[in-house]
Design a protein around this motif. Sequence first.
Motif, short mmCIF file in Angstrom:
data_model
loop_
_atom_site.label_atom_id
_atom_site.label_comp_id
_atom_site.label_asym_id
_atom_site.label_seq_id
_atom_site.Cartn_x
_atom_site.Cartn_y
_atom_site.Cartn_z
N GLY A 17 0.79 -1.22 0.00
CA GLY A 17 0.00 0.00 0.00
C GLY A 17 0.82 1.27 0.00
O GLY A 17 2.01 1.27 -0.27
N VAL A 18 0.15 2.38 0.35
CA VAL A 18 0.77 3.70 0.26
C VAL A 18 1.75 4.00 1.39
O VAL A 18 2.61 4.84 1.25
CB VAL A 18 -0.30 4.82 0.19
N ASN A 19 1.61 3.33 2.53
CA ASN A 19 2.47 3.60 3.68
C ASN A 19 3.59 2.57 3.82
O ASN A 19 3.89 2.12 4.92
CB ASN A 19 1.64 3.67 4.96
N ARG A 20 4.19 2.21 2.72
CA ARG A 20 5.26 1.22 2.76
C ARG A 20 6.49 1.77 3.46
O ARG A 20 6.83 2.94 3.32
CB ARG A 20 5.65 0.77 1.35
N LYS A 21 7.14 0.89 4.18
CA LYS A 21 8.39 1.25 4.86
C LYS A 21 9.51 1.32 3.83
O LYS A 21 9.59 0.50 2.92
CB LYS A 21 8.70 0.18 5.92
N VAL A 22 10.39 2.30 3.99
CA VAL A 22 11.53 2.44 3.09
C VAL A 22 12.60 1.42 3.49
O VAL A 22 12.96 1.30 4.66
CB VAL A 22 12.12 3.87 3.17
N VAL A 23 13.09 0.68 2.51
CA VAL A 23 14.17 -0.28 2.72
C VAL A 23 15.48 0.42 2.35
O VAL A 23 15.65 0.89 1.22
CB VAL A 23 13.98 -1.55 1.85
N GLU A 24 16.39 0.50 3.32
CA GLU A 24 17.69 1.14 3.08
C GLU A 24 18.65 0.12 2.46
O GLU A 24 18.79 -0.99 2.98
CB GLU A 24 18.29 1.65 4.39
N VAL A 25 19.29 0.51 1.38
CA VAL A 25 20.19 -0.38 0.66
C VAL A 25 21.53 0.32 0.41
O VAL A 25 21.56 1.48 0.01
CB VAL A 25 19.56 -0.82 -0.69
N ALA A 26 22.62 -0.40 0.66
CA ALA A 26 23.97 0.09 0.37
C ALA A 26 24.39 -0.50 -0.97
O ALA A 26 24.26 -1.71 -1.18
CB ALA A 26 24.93 -0.35 1.46
N HIS A 96 7.62 -4.38 -5.62
CA HIS A 96 7.78 -5.23 -4.44
C HIS A 96 8.33 -4.49 -3.22
O HIS A 96 8.27 -5.00 -2.11
CB HIS A 96 8.72 -6.40 -4.77
N ALA A 97 8.89 -3.28 -3.40
CA ALA A 97 9.51 -2.57 -2.27
C ALA A 97 9.82 -1.12 -2.64
O ALA A 97 10.09 -0.80 -3.80
CB ALA A 97 10.80 -3.27 -1.85
N LEU A 98 9.81 -0.27 -1.63
CA LEU A 98 10.24 1.12 -1.76
C LEU A 98 11.65 1.17 -1.18
O LEU A 98 11.84 0.88 0.01
CB LEU A 98 9.30 2.04 -0.99
N VAL A 99 12.65 1.47 -2.01
CA VAL A 99 14.04 1.39 -1.55
C VAL A 99 14.76 2.72 -1.68
O VAL A 99 14.52 3.48 -2.61
CB VAL A 99 14.83 0.29 -2.31
N ARG A 100 15.63 2.97 -0.72
CA ARG A 100 16.54 4.11 -0.78
C ARG A 100 17.92 3.53 -1.07
O ARG A 100 18.49 2.83 -0.25
CB ARG A 100 16.56 4.91 0.52
N LEU A 101 18.41 3.81 -2.27
CA LEU A 101 19.70 3.28 -2.70
C LEU A 101 20.79 4.28 -2.35
O LEU A 101 20.77 5.42 -2.84
CB LEU A 101 19.67 3.03 -4.21
N ASN A 102 21.70 3.87 -1.50
CA ASN A 102 22.82 4.69 -1.06
C ASN A 102 24.04 4.27 -1.88
O ASN A 102 24.69 3.27 -1.56
CB ASN A 102 23.07 4.50 0.43
N PHE A 103 24.32 5.01 -2.95
CA PHE A 103 25.40 4.65 -3.86
C PHE A 103 26.74 5.14 -3.33
O PHE A 103 26.88 6.30 -2.97
CB PHE A 103 25.15 5.24 -5.25
#
Length: 157
Positions: A17-26, A96-103
């Motif tokens: 849904g709209v309130n998905r948790k952000v998945v932090e990715v390195a 499948h996921a909301l991700v924050r990609l830390n490049f």
Amino acid sequence: MTEKVLVADAAEPRKGGVNRKVVEVAVGILIQPGGQFLLTSRPPGKVYEGYWEFPGGKLEQGESVEQALRRELQEEIGITIGAVHAWKVEMVDYPHALVRLNFCKVFDWTGELQMHEGQSFAWQSLPVQVKPVLPGTVPVLEWFARERTLPAAGNAS
């Protein structure tokens, strides 16, 4: 302030849904002295199997981006990295996921590449020869292309 979000496969329904948790990715961008960079394929059985991406993975509880990147690159591809240079951050909304990609750029590592998850790897330069490329990888390729067009003095990012 709202973060800019890259929406991948916009026609697909979103899980959670709209309130998905952000998945932090390195994410590690390994760059050889000649400028080639490492791409790996998504392992069998994972979402977007066979798509090409920069290696990395999710942050575990209490981990920094650098700690997660060190752990993930050791687990996934068998190398020990030197200095980690935080570079850019991109939010990607996958079905499948909301991700924050830390490049992070990495210029120094030890060990031989070992694909522990059955993935493939390829050293690439622009334009990349491997396909398909994961949507979250596309902005990095665009950033590389922009860096190439900047004058040498402006190429410090």
